[in-house]
Design a protein around this motif. Sequence first.
Motif, PDB file in Angstrom:
ATOM      1  N   ARG A 252      45.848  -3.051 -37.070  1.00 47.11           N
ATOM      2  CA  ARG A 252      45.087  -2.294 -38.061  1.00 47.11           C
ATOM      3  C   ARG A 252      44.799  -0.869 -37.611  1.00 47.11           C
ATOM      4  O   ARG A 252      44.408  -0.024 -38.421  1.00 47.11           O
ATOM      5  CB  ARG A 252      43.778  -3.030 -38.364  1.00 47.11           C
ATOM      6  CG  ARG A 252      43.972  -4.258 -39.213  1.00 47.11           C
ATOM      7  CD  ARG A 252      42.746  -5.130 -39.242  1.00 47.11           C
ATOM      8  NE  ARG A 252      42.519  -5.783 -37.971  1.00 47.11           N
ATOM      9  CZ  ARG A 252      41.672  -6.794 -37.775  1.00 47.11           C
ATOM     10  NH1 ARG A 252      40.966  -7.251 -38.788  1.00 47.11           N
ATOM     11  NH2 ARG A 252      41.529  -7.342 -36.592  1.00 47.11           N
ATOM     12  N   ASP A 253      44.992  -0.569 -36.326  1.00 50.84           N
ATOM     13  CA  ASP A 253      44.839   0.802 -35.854  1.00 50.84           C
ATOM     14  C   ASP A 253      45.851   1.737 -36.501  1.00 50.84           C
ATOM     15  O   ASP A 253      45.547   2.904 -36.766  1.00 50.84           O
ATOM     16  CB  ASP A 253      45.023   0.862 -34.341  1.00 50.84           C
ATOM     17  CG  ASP A 253      43.779   0.432 -33.583  1.00 50.84           C
ATOM     18  OD1 ASP A 253      43.134  -0.541 -34.009  1.00 50.84           O
ATOM     19  OD2 ASP A 253      43.446   1.074 -32.567  1.00 50.84           O
ATOM     20  N   THR A 254      47.073   1.246 -36.735  1.00 47.36           N
ATOM     21  CA  THR A 254      48.149   2.108 -37.204  1.00 47.36           C
ATOM     22  C   THR A 254      48.795   1.613 -38.498  1.00 47.36           C
ATOM     23  O   THR A 254      49.778   2.204 -38.960  1.00 47.36           O
ATOM     24  CB  THR A 254      49.239   2.237 -36.133  1.00 47.36           C
ATOM     25  OG1 THR A 254      49.702   0.927 -35.771  1.00 47.36           O
ATOM     26  CG2 THR A 254      48.693   2.944 -34.898  1.00 47.36           C
ATOM     27  N   LEU A 255      48.260   0.531 -39.082  1.00 43.05           N
ATOM     28  CA  LEU A 255      48.746   0.012 -40.355  1.00 43.05           C
ATOM     29  C   LEU A 255      47.568  -0.168 -41.303  1.00 43.05           C
ATOM     30  O   LEU A 255      46.498  -0.602 -40.889  1.00 43.05           O
ATOM     31  CB  LEU A 255      49.457  -1.334 -40.169  1.00 43.05           C
ATOM     32  CG  LEU A 255      50.726  -1.355 -39.323  1.00 43.05           C
ATOM     33  CD1 LEU A 255      51.212  -2.793 -39.159  1.00 43.05           C
ATOM     34  CD2 LEU A 255      51.812  -0.497 -39.938  1.00 43.05           C
ATOM     35  N   ARG A 256      47.755   0.153 -42.573  1.00 42.79           N
ATOM     36  CA  ARG A 256      46.717  -0.052 -43.568  1.00 42.79           C
ATOM     37  C   ARG A 256      47.332  -0.667 -44.821  1.00 42.79           C
ATOM     38  O   ARG A 256      48.547  -0.619 -45.017  1.00 42.79           O
ATOM     39  CB  ARG A 256      45.997   1.254 -43.901  1.00 42.79           C
ATOM     40  CG  ARG A 256      45.169   1.796 -42.704  1.00 42.79           C
ATOM     41  CD  ARG A 256      44.084   0.817 -42.295  1.00 42.79           C
ATOM     42  NE  ARG A 256      43.517   1.073 -40.989  1.00 42.79           N
ATOM     43  CZ  ARG A 256      42.349   1.648 -40.774  1.00 42.79           C
ATOM     44  NH1 ARG A 256      41.618   2.049 -41.801  1.00 42.79           N
ATOM     45  NH2 ARG A 256      41.893   1.810 -39.556  1.00 42.79           N
ATOM     46  N   ALA A 257      46.478  -1.245 -45.671  1.00 43.18           N
ATOM     47  CA  ALA A 257      46.938  -1.937 -46.873  1.00 43.18           C
ATOM     48  C   ALA A 257      46.187  -1.419 -48.086  1.00 43.18           C
ATOM     49  O   ALA A 257      45.145  -0.772 -47.966  1.00 43.18           O
ATOM     50  CB  ALA A 257      46.750  -3.444 -46.718  1.00 43.18           C
ATOM     51  N   THR A 258      46.703  -1.735 -49.271  1.00 48.23           N
ATOM     52  CA  THR A 258      46.122  -1.209 -50.505  1.00 48.23           C
ATOM     53  C   THR A 258      45.396  -2.264 -51.332  1.00 48.23           C
ATOM     54  O   THR A 258      45.008  -1.988 -52.467  1.00 48.23           O
ATOM     55  CB  THR A 258      47.211  -0.553 -51.374  1.00 48.23           C
ATOM     56  OG1 THR A 258      48.228  -1.528 -51.677  1.00 48.23           O
ATOM     57  CG2 THR A 258      47.833   0.620 -50.658  1.00 48.23           C
ATOM     58  N   ASP A 259      45.211  -3.472 -50.792  1.00 47.28           N
ATOM     59  CA  ASP A 259      44.424  -4.461 -51.527  1.00 47.28           C
ATOM     60  C   ASP A 259      42.944  -4.107 -51.504  1.00 47.28           C
ATOM     61  O   ASP A 259      42.159  -4.631 -52.287  1.00 47.28           O
ATOM     62  CB  ASP A 259      44.643  -5.872 -50.974  1.00 47.28           C
ATOM     63  CG  ASP A 259      44.377  -5.972 -49.484  1.00 47.28           C
ATOM     64  OD1 ASP A 259      44.337  -4.924 -48.808  1.00 47.28           O
ATOM     65  OD2 ASP A 259      44.230  -7.099 -48.989  1.00 47.28           O
ATOM     66  N   ASP A 260      42.559  -3.213 -50.617  1.00 44.04           N
ATOM     67  CA  ASP A 260      41.193  -2.701 -50.559  1.00 44.04           C
ATOM     68  C   ASP A 260      41.235  -1.239 -50.992  1.00 44.04           C
ATOM     69  O   ASP A 260      42.114  -0.493 -50.541  1.00 44.04           O
ATOM     70  CB  ASP A 260      40.637  -2.819 -49.140  1.00 44.04           C
ATOM     71  CG  ASP A 260      39.136  -2.633 -49.093  1.00 44.04           C
ATOM     72  OD1 ASP A 260      38.436  -3.252 -49.911  1.00 44.04           O
ATOM     73  OD2 ASP A 260      38.659  -1.862 -48.247  1.00 44.04           O
ATOM     74  N   PRO A 261      40.343  -0.778 -51.868  1.00 44.08           N
ATOM     75  CA  PRO A 261      40.413   0.608 -52.346  1.00 44.08           C
ATOM     76  C   PRO A 261      40.140   1.601 -51.221  1.00 44.08           C
ATOM     77  O   PRO A 261      39.469   1.277 -50.236  1.00 44.08           O
ATOM     78  CB  PRO A 261      39.327   0.665 -53.426  1.00 44.08           C
ATOM     79  CG  PRO A 261      38.370  -0.414 -53.062  1.00 44.08           C
ATOM     80  CD  PRO A 261      39.206  -1.512 -52.477  1.00 44.08           C
ATOM     81  N   PRO A 262      40.639   2.823 -51.347  1.00 47.86           N
ATOM     82  CA  PRO A 262      40.359   3.839 -50.327  1.00 47.86           C
ATOM     83  C   PRO A 262      38.895   4.226 -50.352  1.00 47.86           C
ATOM     84  O   PRO A 262      38.213   4.053 -51.361  1.00 47.86           O
ATOM     85  CB  PRO A 262      41.255   5.003 -50.746  1.00 47.86           C
ATOM     86  CG  PRO A 262      41.376   4.857 -52.227  1.00 47.86           C
ATOM     87  CD  PRO A 262      41.417   3.366 -52.465  1.00 47.86           C
ATOM     88  N   ARG A 263      38.418   4.748 -49.255  1.00 48.77           N
ATOM     89  CA  ARG A 263      37.010   5.141 -49.194  1.00 48.77           C
ATOM     90  C   ARG A 263      36.816   6.262 -48.179  1.00 48.77           C
ATOM     91  O   ARG A 263      37.545   6.354 -47.185  1.00 48.77           O
ATOM     92  CB  ARG A 263      36.138   3.948 -48.827  1.00 48.77           C
ATOM     93  CG  ARG A 263      36.395   3.347 -47.459  1.00 48.77           C
ATOM     94  CD  ARG A 263      35.593   2.078 -47.257  1.00 48.77           C
ATOM     95  NE  ARG A 263      36.095   0.999 -48.097  1.00 48.77           N
ATOM     96  CZ  ARG A 263      35.374  -0.089 -48.421  1.00 48.77           C
ATOM     97  NH1 ARG A 263      34.141  -0.208 -47.975  1.00 48.77           N
ATOM     98  NH2 ARG A 263      35.893  -1.030 -49.172  1.00 48.77           N
ATOM     99  N   PRO A 264      35.833   7.133 -48.418  1.00 47.75           N
ATOM    100  CA  PRO A 264      35.513   8.169 -47.427  1.00 47.75           C
ATOM    101  C   PRO A 264      34.837   7.552 -46.218  1.00 47.75           C
ATOM    102  O   PRO A 264      34.252   6.463 -46.289  1.00 47.75           O
ATOM    103  CB  PRO A 264      34.567   9.100 -48.196  1.00 47.75           C
ATOM    104  CG  PRO A 264      33.935   8.218 -49.225  1.00 47.75           C
ATOM    105  CD  PRO A 264      34.980   7.222 -49.616  1.00 47.75           C
TER     106      PRO A 264
END
Length: 319
Positions: A252-264
């Motif tokens: 998860r340090d270098t990979l992300r997914a889009t099932d969770d919305p982006p956030r600041p």
Amino acid sequence: MHSPSSAPRRGLTLVELLAVIAIVGVLVALLLPAVQYCREVARQNSCRSHLRQIALAMHAHEAAHGHLPTGGWGWRWHGDPDRGFGPRQPGGWIYGVLPFIEQQALREMGAGLPEPQKSQALSQGASVPVAIFHCPSRRSPGTFPFVSTVDFANMARPAAVARSDYAASAGDAGTGQGRGPVSLAEGDSRGFEWTDTDLSGVVFCRSTVTFAMIRDGLSNTYLVGEKHLAAREYHSGTPQNDDQHLLVGCDRDTLRATDDPPRPDVRPASDHSFGSAHPAGFCIALADGSVHWVSHEVDRELHRERGNRHDQGTPPAGP
């Protein structure tokens, strides 16, 4: 006739001085937001430039090796300079693009060395910061204390590590991170059971995704973008989505997914979402190499679709 000494002297009264100070204060108050805005725009442009360079490097990797950089074997693994660029490579996607961003020397650290010399060399490589993997709105390139309790399969435990503010898109159903095999021999064996090797994104465990496999279209699919990180954790190294080094295998340090919305970053932490230190949105490169600005309030379903290379949808509006 008046002598010079008897001429009246003219100066600022206390009231006039206070009025001048008040006017200057108002002008500064009006000017400061404009200055801050200009600085943030400059940082966003720098972020866009970093992502454009990274996307071009991933394109060069695909042209040279026939697929986008692999996600590697898991968080217990550092990249191995003697194991090529495909599924046998335990290092992550950042390790894979090093030769294409003028970091060949970092990629070759430890090459041809026996153990434990290679283990020590890889540990040193994990602490080398690479400037284009840092967002200037978040933190400067540098090393951070390694406080995680995990140990690695192919390198000595480092005292400090370099990290990344950018992550590749693993898909729309999580990143599939795991520790991986305990040894190279186990990873090479036919009997080892790999997990999460067929996610919907472009980079994941042992992935070899080609552009031809992105059926949704290169202009409709996320490639690499800014990752969300809690603002209070920029330098601590304690959250599990920012506790490893930038050359680590799938994590998860270098990979992300889009099932969770982006956030600041100022919002509560998310384990594997995209996002940024910018107040209104984040920068992301699509698979065609173009870099876009996406609002943190983007439609949730549209954002999810952008992580799935099989979906059909409409491209984000504007570059």
